[in-house]
Design an enzyme around this catalytic site. Structure first.
Site, PDB file in Angstrom:
ATOM      1  N   ASP A 132      19.994  36.046   3.990  1.00 17.81           N
ATOM      2  CA  ASP A 132      20.673  35.964   2.633  1.00 17.81           C
ATOM      3  C   ASP A 132      20.980  37.024   2.084  1.00 17.81           C
ATOM      4  OD1 ASP A 132      21.327  34.642  -0.033  1.00 17.81           O
ATOM      5  OD2 ASP A 132      19.163  34.976  -0.726  1.00 17.81           O
ATOM      6  N   TRP A 133      22.463  37.692   2.480  1.00 17.44           N
ATOM      7  CA  TRP A 133      23.033  38.783   2.065  1.00 17.44           C
ATOM      8  C   TRP A 133      23.755  38.594   1.195  1.00 17.44           C
ATOM      9  CZ3 TRP A 133      25.870  42.227   6.351  1.00 17.44           C
ATOM     10  CH2 TRP A 133      26.377  43.389   5.650  1.00 17.44           C
ATOM     11  N   GLU A 134      23.555  38.746  -0.097  1.00 18.79           N
ATOM     12  CA  GLU A 134      24.485  38.710  -1.378  1.00 18.79           C
ATOM     13  C   GLU A 134      24.887  40.082  -1.843  1.00 18.79           C
ATOM     14  OE1 GLU A 134      22.770  35.840  -4.128  1.00 18.79           O
ATOM     15  OE2 GLU A 134      21.520  34.859  -2.673  1.00 18.79           O
ATOM     16  N   PHE A 135      26.054  40.374  -1.423  1.00 21.05           N
ATOM     17  CA  PHE A 135      26.952  39.871  -0.524  1.00 21.05           C
ATOM     18  C   PHE A 135      27.606  40.952   0.323  1.00 21.05           C
ATOM     19  CE2 PHE A 135      27.132  36.808  -4.021  1.00 21.05           C
ATOM     20  CZ  PHE A 135      26.971  35.582  -3.020  1.00 21.05           C
ATOM     21  N   MET A 205      26.517  28.620  -1.206  1.00 18.59           N
ATOM     22  CA  MET A 205      25.676  28.622  -2.635  1.00 18.59           C
ATOM     23  C   MET A 205      26.920  28.017  -3.784  1.00 18.59           C
ATOM     24  SD  MET A 205      23.372  31.852  -2.504  1.00 18.59           S
ATOM     25  CE  MET A 205      24.491  33.058  -1.310  1.00 18.59           C
TER      26      MET A 205
END
Ligand SMILES: *[C@@H]1O[C@H](CO)[C@@H](O)[C@H](O)[C@H]1NC(C)=O
Ligand SMILES: *[C@@H]1O[C@H](CO)[C@@H](O)[C@H](O)[C@H]1NC(C)=O
Ligand SMILES: *[C@@H]1O[C@H](CO)[C@@H](O)[C@H](O)[C@H]1NC(C)=O
Ligand SMILES: *[C@@H]1O[C@H](CO)[C@@H](O)[C@H](O)[C@H]1NC(C)=O
Ligand SMILES: *[C@@H]1O[C@H](CO)[C@@H](O)[C@H](O)[C@H]1NC(C)=O
Ligand SMILES: *[C@@H]1O[C@H](CO)[C@@H](O)[C@H](O)[C@H]1NC(C)=O
Ligand SMILES: *[C@@H]1O[C@H](CO)[C@@H](O)[C@H](O)[C@H]1NC(C)=O
Length: 391
Positions: A132-135, A205
């Site tokens: 979950d690399w945002e972003f 998402m």
């Protein structure tokens, strides 16, 4: 020799079985919280549960596991392994974007990180890992993400062969669109090729499209938007047009709404001027809280045909959210696009009788009928479906 051959056959069968059993993904993220333990999740409604979150240590780049985290991970997987219909569990990994960028930038930090994720997943009996690399924010970072996924997949495959176990799943949570068309770098695009090659799927998402950070109301996860490209429909299509196989796309559905305070209580449509957030922590409310708000205040509830969304308002408070109807339509829409499935953010925010979560379970044929021949017809049918009995 015979043992080796047998081993190979068993491995091949294991791996083929892993490929053959691809049913629709019905995922949900679970955040560590005492009020809603893993045992409170109704497993008959989901196929995959994501443990949110583990963080990489910012000095060693390995996943940081304290004693209490270890206990929590064990409780989590024990809960689901004990069920008669076991559910697939994944570790979701989240940290600040800068640390991810650093880890991804260098072959040796990538290797340490990847190794640690596999090690932790196996130690605690998870079936997969989720990034979950945002972003990623630059073209270099997108290239590094591509490389990270490539090496991660190779490490997962190697571990599967070496241990003769089903390979771990590898997934990633991504922006609602394939490119960051709203940002300062509008052509910044995810590494589509690497995604197709290396991940089992991406969790799109498709929410938080609007919130009280903007000075007008909007559908936080509207299926359509006649006035802009900020919609679930546009985002998902951008992924497909970008070249991601549709079955690798899993549509995100929010189990929460976003709230605003209207500038003028008499101007209360979508796009109405607002002066800040309404009730709820940081302008967000779980679906069960929205239901409570609607009930307590006698709020007016409006299904908006233009955006395929629902909102309610009372006095100067305004809430945009998803309800069983909009979710049922979105699930049908996901089916019509041949997506891999859907996931919810997050466990504990639905009503106690899972009013929204149950909408993905049945009625799929009916919903598919509604959305076949969308989108023009969808809006028409959408309004009809409000009167139908499938709710
Ligand atoms: C879980 O969901 C199923 C399907 O909607 C329902 O039949 C069942 O009663 C639910 N179980 C619990 C404990 O809520
Ligand atoms: C790692 O976990 C320990 C124990 O929970 C915590 O004190 C420390 O701050 C964490 N370090 C990082 C870099 O997250
Ligand atoms: C690393 O994480 C620790 C604990 O979260 C934090 O106190 C520290 O400032 C971080 N260091 C860097 C360089 O980000
Ligand atoms: C991770 O590294 C350790 C030693 O540093 C090694 O023993 C282990 O096999 C590695 N695991 C994987 C999954 O690569
Ligand atoms: C709302 O925000 C936009 C963009 O920041 C700005 O241009 C506009 O003037 C604001 N409108 C009001 C009524 O504050
Ligand atoms: C939406 O995107 C399309 C193609 O990417 C573009 O042609 C169109 O102008 C955009 N619409 C708006 C309202 O920005
Ligand atoms: C609304 O609240 C009242 C009591 O506060 C309760 O009796 C009723 O069941 C609630 N209705 C709904 C639809 O939740």
């Amino acid at each position: 020799m015979a043992a080796t051959l047998l081993n190979l056959i068993i491995c091949a069968v294991t791996v083929l079985w892993a490929i053959a059993t691809t049913t629709a993904i019905k995922g949900i993220y679970w955040l560590e919280q005492p009020e809603f333990p893993p045992s409170a999740i109704n497993t008959s409604l989901f196929t995959h549960v994501f443990y949110a979150f583990l963080q990489p240590n910012n000095k060693t780049y390995e996943l940081n596991i304290s004693d209490s985290t270890a206990t929590s991970l064990t409780t989590f997987t024990n809960t689901f392994r004990a069920k008669t219909a076991p559910i697939t569990t994944l570790i979701s990994i989240n940290t600040d974007a800068t640390l991810f960028a650093l880890i991804a930038s260098n072959p040796s930090t990538r290797a340490i990180f990847i190794n640690s994720t596999i090690h932790v997943a196996r130690t605690f009996h998870f079936h997969g890992v989720d990034l979950d690399w945002e972003f990623p924010q630059t073209f270099d970072q997108m290239n590094h993400l591509a490389q990270l996924l490539h090496e991660w997949r190779a490490a997962i495959a190697a571990e599967s062969v070496a241990t003769c176990r089903k390979p771990l799943l590898l997934t990633a949570a991504v922006y609602f669109a394939a490119n960051f068309f709203l940002s300062k770098a509008p052509s910044l695009t995810y590494p589509i090729h690497s995604i197709n090659e290396n991940v089992d799927w991406v969790n799109v998402m498709a929410y938080d499209l609007h919130g009280s950070w903007s000075n007008k109301t909007g559908a936080p996860a509207g299926l359509f938007d006649p006035e802009s490209n900020v919609s679930v429909d546009f985002g998902l299509r951008s992924w497909i047009q970008g070249g991601v196989h549709p079955e690798k796309l899993v549509m995100g559905l929010p189990l929460f709404g976003r709230t605003w305070q209207l500038r003028d209580p008499n101007v209360h449509g979508i796009g109405a001027p607002a002066v800040g957030s309404g009730p709820g922590l940081d302008g967000a409310m779980g679906f069960f809280q929205v239901m409570d708000f609607n009930n307590k205040t006698g709020a007016r509830v409006v299904h908006d045909m233009e955006t395929g969304s629902v909102y309610s308002y009372s006095g100067s408070y305004w809430v945009g959210y998803d309800d069983p109807l909009t979710v049922a339509v979105k699930v049908g829409y996901a089916q019509a696009l041949s997506l891999g499935g859907y996931f919810f953010w997050a466990a504990g925010l639905d009503t106690t009788d899972w009013k929204i979560s149950t909408k993905g379970k049945g009625n799929l044929k009916y919903i598919q009928k509604i959305v076949s021949g969308f989108q023009n017809n969808l809006l028409k049918e959408f309004s009809k479906s409000e009167k139908s009995t499938f709710l």
